[in-house]
Design an enzyme around this catalytic site. Structure first.
Site, PDB file in Angstrom:
ATOM      1  N   GLU A  84       0.826  -1.204   0.000  1.00 18.84           N
ATOM      2  CA  GLU A  84       0.000   0.000   0.000  1.00 18.84           C
ATOM      3  C   GLU A  84       0.865   1.262   0.000  1.00 18.84           C
ATOM      4  OE1 GLU A  84      -4.221  -0.572   1.034  1.00 18.84           O
ATOM      5  OE2 GLU A  84      -3.333  -0.958   3.011  1.00 18.84           O
ATOM      6  N   GLU A 111      -4.673  -8.853   2.923  1.00 14.33           N
ATOM      7  CA  GLU A 111      -5.692  -8.504   3.912  1.00 14.33           C
ATOM      8  C   GLU A 111      -6.904  -9.426   3.872  1.00 14.33           C
ATOM      9  OE1 GLU A 111      -3.126  -4.919   3.682  1.00 14.33           O
ATOM     10  OE2 GLU A 111      -3.887  -6.388   2.257  1.00 14.33           O
TER      11      GLU A 111
END
Length: 266
Positions: free
Chosen positions: A120, A140
C-alpha cells in the site's frame, strides 16, 4: 537529521534516504516508524536542497505491513509517540502516503517482503525498483481484513483492473518479475542492488531542473483526476511559467554551450 528508532534518515547529495528500520519484524509498521516517515516527508517538502527521496527497508525487507499484534490490542512500540498521533489523527495516513503526496519524486527500493501495508505504501511512490527475490501482495482478505491504505482506489488506476482485482481478491503473493509484468514496479535488479539502482535514478532526477521536475510530477497526478481536455488545460497553466524561470534559461544556455547545467531553483 531526525528519524526515530524505527526510521533511519540520511542524505546522499540531494537525495534524502528514508529507511524502514525494524528488521527483526520485517519492518512491520510501528508508531515510531509512522512518525519518522511523516517527519521525513515533511523534511523533504520543506528543504529545497533535497530534490528526490528514496524509500527503502533495512535487513533485506521493505515492509511486511501493519504490526498485527498491535492491531489485536497487544500494544505497540513507541508509546511516547502517542501524543503525536493524538495531535494529528491523520498522521499515520500521511506517513503511508495515503493522505500526503510529497512534492519531490519518491523512489522505492524494495528487497524481500513488500506486502500488505508495504504494497500500500508502494502505491504512493513514483518510481519503483525491486530485487529479483522481492515479494509483493495484498494479504488482507486472507485475514478477514480490508486494505484500507488506499489499494482499492489506487491499484486499479496504476495497473490493469483485472490484475488489480486478482491481487486484491486472492491475497496471493507476487514475485518481482510478475509485479513488473503487470506494471506494479518498473525495474527488477539483482538482489541487494535495489538501493543502488534507486540512487542512480535519483541522481538522474537531481541533475534536472528542480522546478520543472516538481511541476511535471504535480501535473501528472493532477491530470489523472481530469478529463483529457481539462488535463491539457491544466498542463499549460502549470507548465508555461516554468519557461520564465532562471532554471529554464540556465538549461538552454548549458545546452547551447554543451555543458552540464547548474540549476539554482528560481
Amino acid at each position: 537529521m531526525g528519524g526515530t528508532e524505527h526510521l533511519a534518515v540520511r542524505r546522499e547529495g540531494a537525495t534524502l534516504i528514508l529507511t524502514l528500520n525494524r528488521p527483526e519484524a520485517k519492518n512491520a509498521l510501528s508508531l515510531p516508524m509512522l512518525v519518522g516517515l511523516y517527519d521525513g516527508w515533511v523534511a523533504a517538502d520543506e528543504d529545497d536542497a533535497i530534490r528526490s527521496v528514496v524509500l527503502t527497508g533495512a535487513g533485506g525487507a521493505f515492509c511486511a505491513g501493519m504490526d498485527l499484534k498491535a492491531l489485536a490490542g497487544k500494544g505497540m512500540d513507541g508509546e511516547q509517540y502517542r501524543d503525536r498521533m493524538k495531535a494529528d489523527p491523520d498522521l499515520h495516513w500521511k506517513a503511508m502516503l495515503r493522505h500526503h503526496r510529497p512534492r519531490k519524486p519518491v523512489i522505492a527500493a524494495v528487497e524481500g517482503y513488500c506486502v500488505a501495508g508495504g504494497t500500500e505504501i508502494l502505491q504512493g511512490t513514483d518510481i519503483r525498483v525491486a530485487g529479483e527475490s522481492a515479494t509483493f501482495g495484498l494479504f488482507e482478505v486472507k485475514r478477514g481484513l480490508f486494505p484500507i491504505g488506499g489499494s482499492t482506489v489506487r491499484l486499479p488506476r496504476q495497473i490493469p483492473r483485472t490484475h488489480a482485482l486478482e491481487m486484491l481478491l486472492t491475497g496471493r503473493p507476487y514475485s518481482a518479475r510478475e509485479a513488473a509484468g503487470i506494471g506494479l514496479i518498473g525495474h527488477v535488479v539483482p538482489d541487494g542492488t535495489a538501493l543502488e539502482k534507486a540512487l542512480a535514478i535519483a541522481e538522474q532526477i537531481n541533475a534536472c531542473g528542480p522546478l520543472a521536475v516538481e511541476a511535471v510530477k504535480a501535473s501528472v497526478y493532477e491530470a489523472a483526476e481530469m478529463s483529457e481536455a481539462d488535463g491539457l488545460a491544466a498542463e499549460l497553466k502549470r507548465g508555461w511559467p516554468i519557461f520564465d524561470t532562471s532554471d529554464a534559461k540556465e538549461g538552454s544556455r548549458a545546452f547551447a554551450e554543451k555543458r552540464a547545467p547548474e540549476f539554482r531553483r528560481a
